[in-house]
Design an enzyme around this catalytic site. Structure first.
Site, PDB file in Angstrom:
ATOM      1  N   ASP A 187      14.785  69.815 -17.638  1.00  0.00           N
ATOM      2  CA  ASP A 187      15.769  70.769 -17.115  1.00  0.00           C
ATOM      3  C   ASP A 187      15.228  71.586 -15.949  1.00  0.00           C
ATOM      4  O   ASP A 187      15.942  72.416 -15.386  1.00  0.00           O
ATOM      5  CB  ASP A 187      16.295  71.683 -18.221  1.00  0.00           C
ATOM      6  CG  ASP A 187      15.218  72.502 -18.915  1.00  0.00           C
ATOM      7  OD1 ASP A 187      14.126  71.967 -19.163  1.00  0.00           O
ATOM      8  OD2 ASP A 187      15.479  73.689 -19.215  1.00  0.00           O
ATOM      9  N   HIS A 188      13.992  71.332 -15.545  1.00  0.00           N
ATOM     10  CA  HIS A 188      13.415  71.978 -14.362  1.00  0.00           C
ATOM     11  C   HIS A 188      12.986  70.949 -13.312  1.00  0.00           C
ATOM     12  O   HIS A 188      13.185  71.162 -12.118  1.00  0.00           O
ATOM     13  CB  HIS A 188      12.223  72.855 -14.771  1.00  0.00           C
ATOM     14  CG  HIS A 188      12.613  74.001 -15.643  1.00  0.00           C
ATOM     15  ND1 HIS A 188      12.825  75.270 -15.156  1.00  0.00           N
ATOM     16  CD2 HIS A 188      12.876  74.054 -16.968  1.00  0.00           C
ATOM     17  CE1 HIS A 188      13.196  76.064 -16.158  1.00  0.00           C
ATOM     18  NE2 HIS A 188      13.228  75.345 -17.263  1.00  0.00           N
ATOM     19  N   HIS A 210       7.463  73.633 -14.010  1.00  0.00           N
ATOM     20  CA  HIS A 210       6.847  72.814 -15.053  1.00  0.00           C
ATOM     21  C   HIS A 210       7.619  71.513 -15.220  1.00  0.00           C
ATOM     22  O   HIS A 210       8.685  71.330 -14.627  1.00  0.00           O
ATOM     23  CB  HIS A 210       6.728  73.569 -16.369  1.00  0.00           C
ATOM     24  CG  HIS A 210       8.016  74.038 -16.980  1.00  0.00           C
ATOM     25  ND1 HIS A 210       8.837  74.969 -16.379  1.00  0.00           N
ATOM     26  CD2 HIS A 210       8.631  73.702 -18.151  1.00  0.00           C
ATOM     27  CE1 HIS A 210       9.885  75.190 -17.160  1.00  0.00           C
ATOM     28  NE2 HIS A 210       9.794  74.425 -18.224  1.00  0.00           N
ATOM     29  N   HIS A 220       3.641  77.744 -22.265  1.00  0.00           N
ATOM     30  CA  HIS A 220       4.885  77.009 -22.522  1.00  0.00           C
ATOM     31  C   HIS A 220       4.630  75.522 -22.287  1.00  0.00           C
ATOM     32  O   HIS A 220       5.021  74.683 -23.097  1.00  0.00           O
ATOM     33  CB  HIS A 220       5.980  77.528 -21.598  1.00  0.00           C
ATOM     34  CG  HIS A 220       7.312  76.871 -21.800  1.00  0.00           C
ATOM     35  ND1 HIS A 220       8.077  77.067 -22.934  1.00  0.00           N
ATOM     36  CD2 HIS A 220       8.027  76.022 -21.013  1.00  0.00           C
ATOM     37  CE1 HIS A 220       9.199  76.363 -22.848  1.00  0.00           C
ATOM     38  NE2 HIS A 220       9.188  75.711 -21.690  1.00  0.00           N
ATOM     39  N   HIS A 238       9.258  69.947 -17.680  1.00  0.00           N
ATOM     40  CA  HIS A 238      10.416  69.705 -18.545  1.00  0.00           C
ATOM     41  C   HIS A 238      11.621  69.259 -17.717  1.00  0.00           C
ATOM     42  O   HIS A 238      11.835  69.741 -16.598  1.00  0.00           O
ATOM     43  CB  HIS A 238      10.756  70.958 -19.351  1.00  0.00           C
ATOM     44  CG  HIS A 238       9.791  71.231 -20.452  1.00  0.00           C
ATOM     45  ND1 HIS A 238       9.705  72.448 -21.099  1.00  0.00           N
ATOM     46  CD2 HIS A 238       8.846  70.432 -21.042  1.00  0.00           C
ATOM     47  CE1 HIS A 238       8.764  72.399 -22.029  1.00  0.00           C
ATOM     48  NE2 HIS A 238       8.224  71.192 -22.003  1.00  0.00           N
ATOM     49  N   HIS A 291      16.049  80.821 -16.899  1.00  0.00           N
ATOM     50  CA  HIS A 291      17.220  80.696 -17.760  1.00  0.00           C
ATOM     51  C   HIS A 291      17.958  82.018 -17.905  1.00  0.00           C
ATOM     52  O   HIS A 291      17.365  83.092 -17.766  1.00  0.00           O
ATOM     53  CB  HIS A 291      16.809  80.233 -19.173  1.00  0.00           C
ATOM     54  CG  HIS A 291      16.332  78.823 -19.256  1.00  0.00           C
ATOM     55  ND1 HIS A 291      17.173  77.765 -19.505  1.00  0.00           N
ATOM     56  CD2 HIS A 291      15.081  78.302 -19.111  1.00  0.00           C
ATOM     57  CE1 HIS A 291      16.462  76.642 -19.532  1.00  0.00           C
ATOM     58  NE2 HIS A 291      15.192  76.944 -19.292  1.00  0.00           N
TER      59      HIS A 291
END
Length: 306
Positions: free
Chosen positions: A104-105, A100, A157, A102, A220
């Site tokens: 941090d990905h 996705h 999400h 975001h 995570h």
């Protein structure tokens, strides 16, 4: 707070703020050039998966086909770590699998593409994915050497979230699914851009339909806090109690808690157990979707007792 900020600011500003937050959080909790867990490599019959810790609690995954030595990287937020792992493994990286958008990905995609010495295909289910070259949807497939990667559309999400299910024609192959922030060990992602109906479909109807022996590699290291919440929901669930003890031992040794399996999640994860009477009784409803919504709402504000 994240949902409010995202709705008020343009995407570029949201990503910049996210980058600053995640980098600062990693520096504070882990330290400079350190990892929250030990890198580990898990051998499957036809592939290897190297677990690459990133930031304060993220996981990246180097997926390697044993026959062709072709590789893909899942959510490469820290390109330097990825490039070092690729070189050490002696594989040829061809594909970036992004769950996705975001930061941090997906925040390392462009840097990885510009740094690696061969062209890379960047796959994702959302136009907001950084560096995207191939937009995919539910049921789309691609190959990493002899490995088949099926894209599973799991919005909630984020509205474009994709999980990647890896199978092979080899009868000895152990399937694996990379679930990003949809399914965690003992938990699920926050409903930033979706609702309980979507997460029910994602967890129960899509991921829950995979074979029980499918390994689950999530985005995570949230296992302990998720499992403690699961025990709050189901105090008599011995499978959760045993999993907590196992994860605590792993974390004491600085080892990752991944992978789990689809079958195990059905036993320990309240969000995959919303059809069970014990979970429904906790939130006083008999409807699985309502149960999903209620349990997530409780989890959003829950803190483990000290």
């Amino acid at each position: 707070m994240f949902r409010l900020v995202s709705s008020l600011l343009p995407e570029r500003a949201v990503q910049s703020l996210s980058a600053a937050y995640f980098r600062a959080n990693a520096w504070y909790n882990v330290g400079s050039d350190k990892f929250h867990s030990t890198q580990t490599t898990i051998q499957h019959s036809t592939m290897k998966i190297q677990v690459l810790p990133a930031l304060s609690d993220n996981y990246m995954y180097l997926l390697m086909d044993e026959k062709s030595k072709e590789a893909a990287i899942v959510d490469p937020v820290e390109p330097k770590t990825v490039l070092e792992a690729v070189k050490a493994a002696g594989v040829s990286l061809t594909t970036v699998l992004t769950t996705h958008h975001h930061w941090d990905h997906a925040g390392g995609n462009k840097e990885l593409v510009s740094t690696y010495d061969k062209p890379l295909k960047v796959v994702g289910g959302d136009e907001r994915v950084e560096g995207l070259t191939q937009l995919v949807g539910h049921g789309d497939t691609l190959n990493i050497g002899s490995l088949k990667v099926e894209c599973l559309f799991t919005p909630c999400h984020t509205k474009g979230h994709i999980c990647y299910n890896v199978t092979s024609d080899d009868p000895e192959h152990n399937p694996a699914v990379f679930t990003g922030d949809t399914l965690f060990i003992g938990g699920c992602g926050k409903f930033f851009e979706g609702d309980g109906t979507q997460m029910y479909r994602a967890l129960v109807e899509v991921l829950g339909a995979l074979p029980d022996h499918t390994f689950v590699y999530c985005g995570h290291e949230y296992a302990i806090q998720n499992l403690k919440f699961g025990l709050h929901v189901e105090p008599n669930n011995t499978a959760i109690q045993e999993k907590i003890a196992w994860v605590k031992k792993r974390r004491e040794e600085n080892l990752p808690s991944v992978p789990s399996s689809i079958g195990e999640e059905k036993q320990i994860n309240p969000f995959m157990r919303v059809g069970e009477a014990s979970v429904q009784e906790h939130v006083k409803t008999s409807d699985p979707v309502e149960t999903m919504t209620a349990v997530r709402a409780e989890k959003d504000n829950w803190r483990p007792p000290k």
